[in-house]
Design a protein around this motif. Structure first.
Motif, short mmCIF file in Angstrom:
data_model
loop_
_atom_site.label_atom_id
_atom_site.label_comp_id
_atom_site.label_asym_id
_atom_site.label_seq_id
_atom_site.Cartn_x
_atom_site.Cartn_y
_atom_site.Cartn_z
N HIS A 141 65.09 29.58 21.06
CA HIS A 141 64.01 29.83 22.01
C HIS A 141 62.88 30.65 21.41
CE1 HIS A 141 67.44 28.75 24.62
NE2 HIS A 141 66.52 28.30 25.45
N GLY A 179 70.90 28.71 29.37
CA GLY A 179 69.87 28.33 28.42
C GLY A 179 69.43 26.88 28.50
N PRO A 203 67.35 24.02 29.98
CA PRO A 203 66.19 23.96 30.87
C PRO A 203 66.45 23.08 32.08
CG PRO A 203 65.73 22.88 28.76
CD PRO A 203 67.08 23.50 28.64
N PRO A 220 62.49 26.87 31.82
CA PRO A 220 63.73 27.53 31.38
C PRO A 220 64.74 27.60 32.51
CG PRO A 220 61.83 28.75 30.63
CD PRO A 220 61.31 27.68 31.55
#
Lengths: 183, 183, 183, 183
Positions: free
Chosen positions: B74, B105, B107, B100
């Protein structure tokens, strides 16, 4: 190009715990691959080729070193981004971050070698002399020959024969990232 | 996969001043290319293919949308980095940054589509229904056929015939970035 | 190109025990790949592409037929040589030897279709009408779309809509073997 | 493989008016590319590579010779067919037709070199000794290096150092045409 190659100026090293200076690599043929992680020609062509050299030649004879020479998109091509990039692209040879330059944004090693852009491939002989430099694509067949010509030179015998594999700076023949024309 | 496709959830758009929702694209065939800028298979394969679709098909019939679905690195794959990446790789279709997700984590759009990783290619028909989804490489010959099968459907006539081009979620056949097995 | 396609004139068939006329294939989309076994662009590009079509599309919908249209090197490109060639290159679709022509050396089917050279790809719709003809390279993405546009037409419905996928004869964009300029 | 390489036995030469024996080429590095015109791996890989070597290296240092070693499809791979093939594929180096063998169909030079099939690439040093032989694909990077290692040897100095580039007969790593297992 038969004078001693300028040493690199590096702010950070990746993929190695023991970074080497050019002087420490004296006795080996050194391939320097100058690239940017967001340069398409580097990603599709230059870096995979450097990795092939790293995988094929013995490390006592040939040392491959990457040089992250960022002259554009500085905010994008950070150390964090480069670290992730090297991991994802399975680049296993040592990579140094070329020391940022002055106001013009050209990093210091890139400037010292008068590179025209990325990718640029440099070959340095066992005695530390720059013998080949090319911006853009180098065919594998030619690169294999250029490297082996230098590998075949005995460290001593090489002194007398510097012109055989001497190459003028190449003309861009591939999709590279050229420096601004003002350069 | 013949129910209405979930709309994307986007935090930022690039390459467009007028971002569209799936609802606004109703009537067109929509190709969604989910990628990460540091995913090698996306860079060498998925994105150039999506660009070829964007260049070849009429924009009244087919809308190509990129989805930057970052589930790793990220800190490297930022909006700044993505902007530079799209510029250097000459990607000209609209790209949205996948919103996000929560603690895992993943999306939000990626999760809603239950994608296995990147690259993932999704085709949505003129009536907004998901008809094809594949993780990894899709041969151009097949993709051209899949798209045209949907283009050839009249918006009304399509209602009754949903099974012809219906495809199960693909098995990974190319070097993609797969989500953790726990997924 | 929306009139009925001329039937092929074949002296010998390979890879099939039941050769078909165009009339017998009515109801299917037909892809004709005209080639010569010593035409480099046919070997590297046209024939592998035709084989991919043969492998990917259902044979009830799409029939692939090779046409060995020899207009040069007649003594080299014999039936014996062609048989060995098809075996070594794993070509599995039916191939007909285009009937030798008159004094000019242009075989009869090639002449009837006014082909410019090899490779030439022709698409014929379910009603037997020629809808696409191209000399040289055709990208897979486009070919997949062209084929599916014809597959999607109902045999009856097709009568009314002939212009959608209609294509002018292509300009040579690949290394093909063009007929003499006098043609 | 450091003994003198057997001379080739040739029935016909193409692309040259002055065919050379291996003895006459003494002093040069010799690349022998054994192929069949209907061997797919030879056409797509071996022959273009041999042509690249012919184009890149100086002809005073490196001589490239093709060897048409037909062990199957004898009726198809005739001298007439080979002549047309070399013309269409733009092969410009000398090609000799390997002398037909006895009852087993293996041509004589192929048998003398104990080749496993086609393509086979052989490198012979300036003193006429076989130093490298490989059936199947050889990466360009390695081939460039192997050739230059031999080019770099002085004709006299070479006597003492025969092991550096010495290579065992390669294992097949590419789509080549292997001789029957009985061989």
């Amino acid at each position: 190009m038969t004078t001693t190659a300028p040493d690199w100026r590096i702010s950070e090293w990746l993929n190695t715990s023991q970074p080497s200076s050019l002087l420490q690599l004296r006795g080996k043929v050194v391939l320097v691959e100058a690239f940017q992680m967001l340069c398409p020609g580097c990603v599709s062509d230059g870096l995979p080729q450097a990795q092939r050299v790293h995988d094929m030649f013995g490390h006592d004879d040939v040392a491959v070193v990457g040089l992250h020479s960022v002259f554009e998109h500085h905010a994008a091509q950070t150390l964090t981004a480069l670290t992730a990039f090297l991991h994802e692209y399975r680049i296993s040879f040592p990579v140094g971050v070329d020391m940022p330059g002055a106001a013009d944004g050209i990093p210091q090693t890139m400037a010292a070698y008068q590179m025209r852009g990325t990718p640029t491939l440099v070959l340095i002989d066992r005695q530390g002399r720059r013998r080949f430099q090319h911006f853009g694509h180098v065919p594998d067949l030619r690169l294999g020959a250029e490297i082996m010509a230098l590998v075949s030179e005995a460290p001593a015998a090489a002194t007398a024969s510097t012109n055989a594999a001497d190459q003028p700076t190449g003309v861009c023949t591939a999709a590279g990232c050229e420096l601004p024309a003002a350069q």
